[in-house]
Design a protein around this motif. Structure first.
Motif, short mmCIF file in Angstrom:
data_model
loop_
_atom_site.label_atom_id
_atom_site.label_comp_id
_atom_site.label_asym_id
_atom_site.label_seq_id
_atom_site.Cartn_x
_atom_site.Cartn_y
_atom_site.Cartn_z
N SER A 175 1.02 -1.49 -0.06
CA SER A 175 0.26 0.03 0.63
C SER A 175 0.86 1.10 0.07
O SER A 175 2.04 0.80 0.41
CB SER A 175 -0.76 0.33 1.03
N ALA A 176 0.36 2.86 -0.23
CA ALA A 176 0.79 3.39 -0.06
C ALA A 176 2.16 3.49 1.17
O ALA A 176 2.78 4.59 1.42
CB ALA A 176 0.45 4.62 0.03
N GLN A 177 1.06 2.52 2.52
CA GLN A 177 1.80 3.25 3.79
C GLN A 177 2.90 2.14 4.28
O GLN A 177 3.47 1.82 4.89
CB GLN A 177 1.04 3.00 5.31
N GLY A 178 3.16 0.81 3.02
CA GLY A 178 3.51 -0.14 3.59
C GLY A 178 3.31 -1.37 2.82
O GLY A 178 2.03 -1.20 2.40
N TRP A 179 3.24 -1.41 3.79
CA TRP A 179 3.06 -3.62 3.30
C TRP A 179 1.87 -3.68 4.62
O TRP A 179 2.08 -3.77 5.57
CB TRP A 179 4.36 -4.67 3.32
N LYS A 180 0.97 -4.25 4.06
CA LYS A 180 -0.27 -4.19 4.88
C LYS A 180 -0.48 -6.57 4.67
O LYS A 180 -0.74 -6.78 3.38
CB LYS A 180 -1.60 -3.71 4.82
N VAL A 181 -1.04 -6.47 5.51
CA VAL A 181 -1.91 -8.52 5.83
C VAL A 181 -3.26 -7.64 5.49
O VAL A 181 -4.04 -6.95 5.65
CB VAL A 181 -1.82 -8.64 6.59
N PHE A 182 -3.93 -8.62 3.63
CA PHE A 182 -5.16 -8.93 3.42
C PHE A 182 -5.33 -9.75 3.70
O PHE A 182 -7.22 -10.16 3.58
CB PHE A 182 -5.64 -8.13 2.81
N ASP A 183 -5.07 -10.50 3.65
CA ASP A 183 -5.70 -12.10 4.00
C ASP A 183 -4.52 -13.09 4.68
O ASP A 183 -3.68 -12.76 4.43
CB ASP A 183 -5.56 -13.16 2.44
N VAL A 184 -5.09 -13.91 5.18
CA VAL A 184 -4.54 -15.34 6.52
C VAL A 184 -5.13 -16.27 5.55
O VAL A 184 -6.23 -16.75 6.27
CB VAL A 184 -4.98 -14.74 7.87
N LYS A 185 -4.17 -17.74 5.49
CA LYS A 185 -4.25 -18.65 5.71
C LYS A 185 -4.22 -19.35 6.00
O LYS A 185 -3.25 -19.77 6.62
CB LYS A 185 -4.38 -19.07 3.80
N ALA A 186 -4.90 -20.66 7.18
CA ALA A 186 -4.14 -21.37 8.24
C ALA A 186 -5.17 -22.84 7.95
O ALA A 186 -6.53 -23.05 7.58
CB ALA A 186 -4.30 -20.86 9.35
N GLY A 187 -4.60 -24.55 7.94
CA GLY A 187 -5.26 -25.51 7.36
C GLY A 187 -6.77 -25.25 6.26
O GLY A 187 -7.39 -25.57 6.66
N GLY A 188 -5.94 -24.74 4.90
CA GLY A 188 -6.73 -24.61 3.90
C GLY A 188 -7.64 -23.89 3.71
O GLY A 188 -8.25 -23.60 2.60
N ARG A 189 -7.44 -22.92 4.87
CA ARG A 189 -9.10 -21.83 5.34
C ARG A 189 -8.85 -20.44 4.79
O ARG A 189 -7.69 -19.58 6.19
CB ARG A 189 -9.61 -21.92 6.32
N SER A 190 -9.00 -19.78 4.57
CA SER A 190 -8.81 -18.30 3.95
C SER A 190 -9.42 -17.34 4.68
O SER A 190 -10.72 -17.84 4.47
CB SER A 190 -9.01 -18.06 3.02
N ALA A 191 -8.48 -16.06 5.32
CA ALA A 191 -10.34 -15.54 5.79
C ALA A 191 -11.47 -15.01 5.10
O ALA A 191 -11.92 -14.58 5.45
CB ALA A 191 -8.88 -14.73 6.85
#
Length: 185
Positions: A152-168
């Motif tokens: 992003s303009a502010q830097g790296w941002k998390v927009f998804d997390v995947k665990a156990g084959g499941r995506s937020a």
């Protein structure tokens, strides 16, 4: 312990942060590692209640995430039909769900050992994936979590997390689709 990384009566949350802001221009794995170390330090030194832990996450770690971007992805075709108030409401709902899940999964526990692997290219040129291996008690196989970040303009941002084959995002997409379908009927 699915959404790592991934407000109330906590002195730290009510005052200015005791932690310096992360440099979101650094590599995504360094940013995530820094956030985990902040969380680990807080949990080990403060022994927080659930409310204190939630306040810390909402005040200190929220800057690592872009919930507006997450909602845009999760809403899909419905996003364009939402007005600004509805977008804000949906974003607040997703943020609260995400933080509730995170607090529930780590409250009262010691954070396990987490090892971040190097970044890998994402679907688009401004995206990277960071894989984290989380050592689980009594299990020789680590839990694999994938953090999806975008620049992003502010830097790296998390927009998804995947665990156990499941995506937020996929979970929230299904949740929002159901919500939008009910609203239309």
């Amino acid at each position: 312990f699915i959404f790592l990384l991934l407000t109330s009566n906590i002195t730290l949350a009510q005052s200015q942060s005791h932690y310096p802001n992360p440099n979101l221009q650094q590599s995504p794995s360094k940013i995530l590692n820094y956030g985990v170390q902040r969380l680990r330090s807080f949990m080990e030194t403060q022994k927080p209640t659930k409310d204190q832990l939630r306040a810390f996450i909402e005040n200190e770690l929220v800057q690592y995430f872009d919930f507006d971007y997450m909602v845009k992805w999760a809403s899909g075709k419905y996003y364009r039909s939402l007005d600004s108030y509805q977008k804000e409401q949906v974003t607040d709902t997703i943020k609260q769900m995400f933080f509730s899940t995170l607090v529930k999964s780590i409250s009262g526990k010691k954070l396990p050992e987490i090892r971040f692997l190097r970044e890998r290219a994402g679907h688009y040129s401004n995206e990277l994936n960071v894989i984290a291996l989380i050592k689980q008690n009594g299990n020789n196989r680590p839990l694999k979590i994938t953090f999806r970040l975008y620049k992003s303009a502010q830097g790296w941002k998390v927009f998804d997390v995947k665990a156990g084959g499941r995506s937020a995002i996929q979970f929230y997409r299904n949740y929002l689709k159901s919500m939008f379908t009910k609203m239309q009927s």
